[in-house]
Design an enzyme around this catalytic site. Structure first.
Site, PDB file in Angstrom:
ATOM      1  CG  ASP A   1       2.198   6.103  -2.174  1.00  0.00           C
ATOM      2  OD1 ASP A   1       1.044   6.364  -1.803  1.00  0.00           O
ATOM      3  OD2 ASP A   1       2.449   5.289  -3.075  1.00  0.00           O
TER       4      ASP A   1
ATOM      5  CG  ASP B   1       6.518  -0.044 -12.508  1.00  0.00           C
ATOM      6  OD1 ASP B   1       5.733  -0.269 -11.549  1.00  0.00           O
ATOM      7  OD2 ASP B   1       7.202   0.993 -12.591  1.00  0.00           O
TER       8      ASP B   1
ATOM      9  CG  HIS C   1       4.822   1.026  -8.499  1.00  0.00           C
ATOM     10  ND1 HIS C   1       4.606   1.462  -9.777  1.00  0.00           N
ATOM     11  CD2 HIS C   1       3.780   1.504  -7.783  1.00  0.00           C
ATOM     12  CE1 HIS C   1       3.498   2.170  -9.830  1.00  0.00           C
ATOM     13  NE2 HIS C   1       2.964   2.197  -8.628  1.00  0.00           N
TER      14      HIS C   1
HETATM   15  C1  GLP Z   1       0.042   4.280  -7.539  1.00  0.00           C
HETATM   16  C2  GLP Z   1       0.110   4.081  -6.038  1.00  0.00           C
HETATM   17  C3  GLP Z   1       0.165   2.605  -5.659  1.00  0.00           C
HETATM   18  C4  GLP Z   1      -0.884   1.840  -6.429  1.00  0.00           C
HETATM   19  C5  GLP Z   1      -0.633   1.973  -7.903  1.00  0.00           C
HETATM   20  C6  GLP Z   1      -1.625   1.197  -8.757  1.00  0.00           C
HETATM   21  O1  GLP Z   1       1.269   4.280  -8.133  1.00  0.00           O
HETATM   22  N1  GLP Z   1       1.230   4.756  -5.464  1.00  0.00           N
HETATM   23  O2  GLP Z   1      -0.017   2.472  -4.257  1.00  0.00           O
HETATM   24  O3  GLP Z   1      -0.879   0.492  -6.043  1.00  0.00           O
HETATM   25  O4  GLP Z   1      -0.749   3.346  -8.231  1.00  0.00           O
HETATM   26  O5  GLP Z   1      -2.781   1.947  -8.885  1.00  0.00           O
HETATM   27  P1  GLP Z   1      -4.162   1.422  -9.465  1.00  0.00           P
HETATM   28  O6  GLP Z   1      -4.789   0.676  -8.356  1.00  0.00           O
HETATM   29  O7  GLP Z   1      -4.912   2.678  -9.786  1.00  0.00           O
HETATM   30  O8  GLP Z   1      -3.859   0.603 -10.640  1.00  0.00           O
END
Ligand code: GLP
Length: 270
Positions: free
Chosen positions: A77, A146, A148
């Site tokens: 992304d 959440d 995602h």
């Molecule tokens: C962002 C990214 C995701 C990732 C998420 C969690 O939203 N687009 O790919 O999994 O953050 O991030 P973290 O690993 O920093 O908690």
């Protein structure tokens, strides 16, 4: 789906690195659909969680000769409206945290262009580029609080392709630590869809820390639902979920997952 509960973040990082290393070292001839001369197609996630895995892979590159020279990589992304070179772009993030520390060719690391004039066309082009590369062999995934994956927020359609999404306030707050001020976090993103992610041959979802425990439980023990986009890994034929104890702390069947992993047949790898 295989749920592996490990003793600490380092063990999670090492296990994720083991999976990626096996794919990178695999004989290209054993992988149909691959262009001649290239090896693994890696799916890379950003966010803090996989950084330890990338650090471990960089160490193996330096110390054990693990080479990424013939690999290609696709990011999940990108933020819309940030230039590629902005420090907070995922284009920059993956270079700072992985690509610059290994021999992966910078030109073989692809990400959606969130600054493209025609975002819809860029989204289609990105899906086509993944397909043209022969698909992704191993896709690293983190998980948002959440539920995602990529930037597929709750409500994302289960067969979605790469497209624009609007971030939830929760995700903007979670990601604000990477920006100078919370208002600077973009509202819109370009993300591989759940259908795109589902086409990768192996999904490896990594989660560490208590803040992820409820999202992990919803993803792996809740219903398959757009309300928790990560739950789509439940219908993938080869999904591995690597957790530390804290991220596993809301799981109802934790004891069973520990038992199954401890008694895994020696011939069966992750
Ligand atoms: C962002 C990214 C995701 C990732 C998420 C969690 O939203 N687009 O790919 O999994 O953050 O991030 P973290 O690993 O920093 O908690």
């Amino acid at each position: 789906m295989e749920i592996v509960i490990l003793d600490g973040v380092d063990a999670v990082d090492r296990t994720a690195a083991d999976i990626v290393e096996r794919v990178v070292r695999a004989d290209p001839a054993a992988n149909p659909g691959r262009s001649a001369g290239s090896t693994a197609v890696l799916g890379l996630a950003t966010g803090s969680t996989p950084v330890g895995t990338y650090r471990e892979l960089a160490r193996r590159h330096r110390e054990d000769g693990l080479s990424f020279a013939r690999c290609r990589a696709f990011l999940l992304d990108e933020y819309i409206g940030l230039s590629k070179t902005a420090e907070q772009s995922y284009f920059s993030f993956i270079r700072q945290n992985f690509v610059d520390h290994v021999d992966l060719d910078d030109a073989a690391v692809f990400s959606p262009d969130g600054d493209a004039d025609d975002i819809a066309a860029e989204a289609q082009r990105y899906d086509a580029a993944i397909a043209a590369a022969g698909g992704i062999d191993v896709q690293i995934l983190g998980i948002g609080t959440d539920g995602h994956i990529g930037f597929n927020e709750p409500g994302s359609s289960l067969r979605s392709r790469t497209r624009v999404k609007t971030l939830t306030e929760q995700t903007r707050v979670d990601n604000a630590r990477f920006f100078d001020s919370p208002e600077d976090v973009p509202h819109h993103v370009l993300t591989q869809g759940l259908g795109t992610i589902d086409e990768a041959r192996h999904l490896v979802l990594i989660a560490t820390g208590e803040s992820k425990a409820d999202a992990v439980a919803a993803a792996v023990e809740g219903p398959l639902t757009a309300f928790c986009p990560a739950s789509t890994i439940q219908w993938h034929p080869h999904a591995t979920v690597l957790l530390d104890e804290a991220a596993a702390s809301s799981l109802a069947l934790a004891e069973y997952y520990r038992y199954a992993y401890a008694n895994k047949p020696r011939w069966q790898h992750l």
